[in-house]
Write a protein that holds these residues in place. Structure first.
Motif, PDB file in Angstrom:
ATOM      1  N   LEU A 175      18.276 -15.765   0.947  1.00  0.00           N
ATOM      2  CA  LEU A 175      19.587 -15.718   1.425  1.00  0.00           C
ATOM      3  C   LEU A 175      20.139 -14.575   2.311  1.00  0.00           C
ATOM      4  O   LEU A 175      20.908 -14.639   3.049  1.00  0.00           O
ATOM      5  CB  LEU A 175      20.578 -15.597   0.144  1.00  0.00           C
ATOM      6  N   GLY A 176      19.161 -13.356   1.952  1.00  0.00           N
ATOM      7  CA  GLY A 176      19.664 -12.105   2.783  1.00  0.00           C
ATOM      8  C   GLY A 176      18.932 -12.676   4.228  1.00  0.00           C
ATOM      9  O   GLY A 176      19.554 -12.385   5.203  1.00  0.00           O
TER      10      GLY A 176
ATOM     11  N   ASP B 225       0.736  -1.367   0.118  1.00  0.00           N
ATOM     12  CA  ASP B 225      -0.061   0.160  -0.130  1.00  0.00           C
ATOM     13  C   ASP B 225       0.888   1.198   0.122  1.00  0.00           C
ATOM     14  O   ASP B 225       0.568   2.363  -0.486  1.00  0.00           O
ATOM     15  CB  ASP B 225      -0.977  -0.017   1.269  1.00  0.00           C
ATOM     16  N   LEU B 226       1.915   1.151   0.750  1.00  0.00           N
ATOM     17  CA  LEU B 226       2.753   2.290   0.791  1.00  0.00           C
ATOM     18  C   LEU B 226       4.079   2.334   0.099  1.00  0.00           C
ATOM     19  O   LEU B 226       4.734   3.636  -0.125  1.00  0.00           O
ATOM     20  CB  LEU B 226       3.247   2.529   2.274  1.00  0.00           C
ATOM     21  N   GLY B 227       4.045   1.411  -0.597  1.00  0.00           N
ATOM     22  CA  GLY B 227       5.241   1.313  -1.657  1.00  0.00           C
ATOM     23  C   GLY B 227       6.666   1.103  -0.938  1.00  0.00           C
ATOM     24  O   GLY B 227       7.658   1.809  -1.263  1.00  0.00           O
ATOM     25  N   LEU B 228       6.746   0.427   0.009  1.00  0.00           N
ATOM     26  CA  LEU B 228       7.970   0.546   0.876  1.00  0.00           C
ATOM     27  C   LEU B 228       8.861  -0.675   0.590  1.00  0.00           C
ATOM     28  O   LEU B 228       8.387  -1.826   0.296  1.00  0.00           O
ATOM     29  CB  LEU B 228       7.551   0.281   2.585  1.00  0.00           C
ATOM     30  N   ASP B 229      10.252  -0.443   0.528  1.00  0.00           N
ATOM     31  CA  ASP B 229      11.141  -1.477   0.265  1.00  0.00           C
ATOM     32  C   ASP B 229      11.514  -1.931   1.587  1.00  0.00           C
ATOM     33  O   ASP B 229      11.167  -1.536   2.754  1.00  0.00           O
ATOM     34  CB  ASP B 229      12.301  -0.900  -0.397  1.00  0.00           C
ATOM     35  N   ASP B 230      12.473  -3.057   1.679  1.00  0.00           N
ATOM     36  CA  ASP B 230      12.902  -3.713   2.810  1.00  0.00           C
ATOM     37  C   ASP B 230      13.517  -2.870   3.930  1.00  0.00           C
ATOM     38  O   ASP B 230      13.411  -2.924   5.091  1.00  0.00           O
ATOM     39  CB  ASP B 230      13.709  -4.814   2.601  1.00  0.00           C
ATOM     40  N   ALA B 231      14.184  -1.891   3.364  1.00  0.00           N
ATOM     41  CA  ALA B 231      15.112  -1.083   4.416  1.00  0.00           C
ATOM     42  C   ALA B 231      14.278   0.036   4.938  1.00  0.00           C
ATOM     43  O   ALA B 231      14.111   0.173   6.142  1.00  0.00           O
ATOM     44  CB  ALA B 231      16.146  -0.340   3.493  1.00  0.00           C
ATOM     45  N   ARG B 232      13.291   0.468   4.381  1.00  0.00           N
ATOM     46  CA  ARG B 232      12.022   1.536   4.715  1.00  0.00           C
ATOM     47  C   ARG B 232      11.241   0.820   5.905  1.00  0.00           C
ATOM     48  O   ARG B 232      10.990   1.392   6.940  1.00  0.00           O
ATOM     49  CB  ARG B 232      11.499   2.156   3.752  1.00  0.00           C
ATOM     50  N   PHE B 233      10.943  -0.434   5.418  1.00  0.00           N
ATOM     51  CA  PHE B 233      10.148  -1.172   6.463  1.00  0.00           C
ATOM     52  C   PHE B 233      10.887  -1.547   7.775  1.00  0.00           C
ATOM     53  O   PHE B 233      10.388  -1.416   8.801  1.00  0.00           O
ATOM     54  CB  PHE B 233       9.522  -2.520   5.770  1.00  0.00           C
ATOM     55  N   GLY B 234      12.067  -1.710   7.517  1.00  0.00           N
ATOM     56  CA  GLY B 234      13.083  -2.185   8.601  1.00  0.00           C
ATOM     57  C   GLY B 234      13.106  -0.852   9.512  1.00  0.00           C
ATOM     58  O   GLY B 234      13.384  -0.857  10.623  1.00  0.00           O
ATOM     59  N   ILE B 235      12.937   0.278   9.029  1.00  0.00           N
ATOM     60  CA  ILE B 235      12.847   1.476   9.854  1.00  0.00           C
ATOM     61  C   ILE B 235      11.663   1.627  10.705  1.00  0.00           C
ATOM     62  O   ILE B 235      11.709   2.018  11.838  1.00  0.00           O
ATOM     63  CB  ILE B 235      13.022   2.866   8.678  1.00  0.00           C
TER      64      ILE B 235
ATOM     65  N   VAL C 216      18.838  -1.937  16.933  1.00  0.00           N
ATOM     66  CA  VAL C 216      19.744  -2.233  15.940  1.00  0.00           C
ATOM     67  C   VAL C 216      19.274  -3.486  15.105  1.00  0.00           C
ATOM     68  O   VAL C 216      19.438  -3.594  13.809  1.00  0.00           O
ATOM     69  CB  VAL C 216      21.084  -2.620  16.828  1.00  0.00           C
ATOM     70  N   ALA C 217      18.889  -4.504  15.752  1.00  0.00           N
ATOM     71  CA  ALA C 217      18.375  -5.800  14.930  1.00  0.00           C
ATOM     72  C   ALA C 217      17.667  -5.698  13.910  1.00  0.00           C
ATOM     73  O   ALA C 217      17.903  -6.310  12.635  1.00  0.00           O
ATOM     74  CB  ALA C 217      17.933  -6.862  15.998  1.00  0.00           C
ATOM     75  N   PRO C 218      16.317  -5.014  13.894  1.00  0.00           N
ATOM     76  CA  PRO C 218      15.326  -4.741  12.821  1.00  0.00           C
ATOM     77  C   PRO C 218      16.204  -4.249  11.494  1.00  0.00           C
ATOM     78  O   PRO C 218      15.878  -4.594  10.269  1.00  0.00           O
ATOM     79  CB  PRO C 218      14.537  -4.252  13.263  1.00  0.00           C
ATOM     80  N   LEU C 219      17.062  -3.068  12.016  1.00  0.00           N
ATOM     81  CA  LEU C 219      17.635  -2.762  10.728  1.00  0.00           C
ATOM     82  C   LEU C 219      18.664  -3.317  10.121  1.00  0.00           C
ATOM     83  O   LEU C 219      18.733  -3.343   9.106  1.00  0.00           O
ATOM     84  CB  LEU C 219      18.379  -1.223  11.497  1.00  0.00           C
ATOM     85  N   VAL C 220      19.423  -3.980  10.938  1.00  0.00           N
ATOM     86  CA  VAL C 220      20.334  -5.041  10.517  1.00  0.00           C
ATOM     87  C   VAL C 220      19.673  -5.813   9.358  1.00  0.00           C
ATOM     88  O   VAL C 220      20.242  -6.333   8.239  1.00  0.00           O
ATOM     89  CB  VAL C 220      21.318  -5.546  11.485  1.00  0.00           C
ATOM     90  N   MET C 221      18.804  -6.409   9.940  1.00  0.00           N
ATOM     91  CA  MET C 221      18.032  -7.522   9.180  1.00  0.00           C
ATOM     92  C   MET C 221      17.595  -7.056   7.592  1.00  0.00           C
ATOM     93  O   MET C 221      17.946  -7.590   6.801  1.00  0.00           O
ATOM     94  CB  MET C 221      16.801  -8.259   9.837  1.00  0.00           C
ATOM     95  N   GLY C 222      17.045  -5.901   7.941  1.00  0.00           N
ATOM     96  CA  GLY C 222      16.438  -5.204   6.693  1.00  0.00           C
ATOM     97  C   GLY C 222      17.579  -4.887   5.704  1.00  0.00           C
ATOM     98  O   GLY C 222      17.541  -4.932   4.472  1.00  0.00           O
ATOM     99  N   LYS C 223      18.784  -4.270   6.159  1.00  0.00           N
ATOM    100  CA  LYS C 223      19.938  -3.940   5.435  1.00  0.00           C
ATOM    101  C   LYS C 223      20.272  -5.546   4.655  1.00  0.00           C
ATOM    102  O   LYS C 223      20.623  -5.374   3.348  1.00  0.00           O
ATOM    103  CB  LYS C 223      21.280  -3.459   6.095  1.00  0.00           C
TER     104      LYS C 223
END
Length: 445
Positions: free
Chosen positions: A408-409, A59-69, A391-398
């Motif tokens: 694999l990510g 709905d919001l057009g988010l990528d994984d990094a922004r969703f990690g934020i 830290v953890a959700p951001l690291v996982m998103g990256k």
């Protein structure tokens, strides 16, 4: 005076007169049930974003990094809330404080029931994190105020079990709500439930007789003399003990792993492993079901070991530390396997082991911290380990974004956290010794 201390420690709970034992004991279990309900909603609030993640991203057009934020934003002020709530825990009556905190949860979730943008979602998650920061510490403080030291392992574990029951119920129910209605409706449901639980706590919840208890010298419990802590110990001295340093480290690595699974597990099952929404919602519930059972079993085991005369270094230090080490091994193992029964079995087992020791570890902290300072110290400890949730959700998103493939990510991310758990828990095993540190604090006071 020694006779009085023996009689006080023998009463149930705390220093309650024999004629009032039964009513106080019943009230203790009523309050414990309400604390479980608070923890249930507390963790349902956390997991709802992960369950709604696919729809929110579309709905919001988010990528994984922004969703990690978005996931990480929940923890930006979590530590501030933990410390502030711990400080207020010694100054504001628990009935009003926890009810007010739960009301703020509901208010922070309510805007998500309507159409919102990225900035609003982040703001709501920051407010929710601020309000939820002190919940675990305050719940433990209240639970410990109803039970004497030698009986705290099981109640502590039951409170922690509420954290597993919340997502266990929320995962399938909210998944159905999302599929039948929308992810906005799921947030509305959680907000309403939070408001109801706040009202119930206001009616029946409060601190117990142990909240104001303190003594000097030695307490006799089951024929064994144990040091009784002074009314107050300087925070600098408390946080220089091996037990508090080790527990903070243990909680940090364990909570980093917990926050990743709360934030990313539903998306991992759908995007990384290819399960459909309904199957993923049901599978998400499995680790929480196992954790809720395991944490109570470990509490019972710890209490049984204590009754047999085994010291707190083993029952409240080595036991939870070894479980987090084993959880790290399971996390590394499942991250390297393909989708299937073996992978899910290791994922569930790792989650169970990671969560199972929380209750007895908090009981170990209570062995070292004077009753009147538990709210403050528990709040600081919670604030420290919540940084793992930042830290953890951001690291996982990256890592998911930078992986050769989504699967694999995710695998790389869980591998990193598994290694961190082993290292952190191994260090904690060498540091934690509640009996040793309590004795030192009692002698120096």
């Amino acid at each position: 005076m020694a006779v009085e201390q023996q009689e006080v420690s023998a009463s149930e709970p705390g220093g309650t007169a024999p004629g009032r034992v039964a009513p106080v004991r019943r009230k203790a279990w009523v309050v414990l049930a309400l604390l479980v309900c608070l923890m249930l909603v507390n963790y349902a609030d956390k997991v709802v974003v992960g369950l709604a993640g696919v729809g929110m991203k579309e709905d919001l057009g988010l990528d994984d990094a922004r969703f990690g934020i978005i996931q990480s934003s929940f923890f930006w002020l979590f530590a501030v809330g933990s410390v502030l709530g711990g400080w207020l825990g010694g100054r504001v009556r628990a009935r009003w404080l926890l009810a007010g905190i739960a009301a703020v949860w509901a208010l922070s979730l309510a805007p998500m029931a309507a159409q919102v943008g990225f900035t609003t979602i982040v703001a709501c998650r920051v407010l929710l994190g601020l309000a939820e920061g002190p919940t675990t510490a305050l719940a433990m403080q209240v639970a410990h105020s109803w039970f004497p030291a030698h009986r705290r392992a099981v109640p502590s574990s039951i409170v922690v079990a509420g954290a597993g029951i919340g997502p266990l119920i929320a995962a399938p129910v909210l998944t159905w709500v999302i599929l039948a209605h929308s992810w906005h409706t799921a947030f509305a449901v959680v907000a309403v439930v939070g408001a109801v639980i706040a009202g119930l706590w206001l009616i029946g919840g409060d601190s117990g007789p142990e909240a104001a208890s303190a003594g000097h010298g030695h307490e006799v419990t089951r024929g064994v003399a144990t040091p009784v802590l002074p009314e107050q110990v300087p925070l600098r001295r408390l946080f220089s003990t091996g037990t508090l340093i080790g527990m903070a480290l243990l909680f940090f690595v364990a909570y980093a792993n917990t926050s990743v699974k709360v934030s990313w597990l539903p998306l991992y099952l759908r995007e990384g492993l290819g399960y459909d929404a309904t199957t993923a919602g049901n599978l998400v519930a499995l680790p929480y079901l196992g954790s809720a059972i395991a944490v109570i079993l470990v509490g019972v085991l710890s209490s049984a070991m204590t009754r047999r005369g085994i010291g707190s270094r083993v029952t409240r230090g080595i036991l939870p530390g070894a479980m987090v080490v084993a959880s790290g091994v399971c996390t590394i193992a499942f991250s390297s396997l393909d989708r299937g029964v073996a992978q899910m079995a290791l994922l569930v087992l790792g989650s169970c082991l990671n969560s199972a020791g929380y209750g007895v570890a908090f009981a170990g902290l209570a062995d070292v911290v004077p009753a009147r300072q538990r709210g403050t110290v528990f709040g600081i400890i919670t604030g420290i380990y919540s940084l793992g949730g930042v830290v953890a959700p951001l690291v996982m998103g990256k890592l998911v974004d930078s992986g050769e493939s989504v699967a694999l990510g995710y695998g790389d991310g869980f591998m990193v956290f598994g290694v961190a758990m082993i290292i952190g828990a191994a260090a904690a095993l060498m540091l934690v010794d509640p009996a040793r540190d309590a004795a030192k604090l009692a002698v120096k006071s």
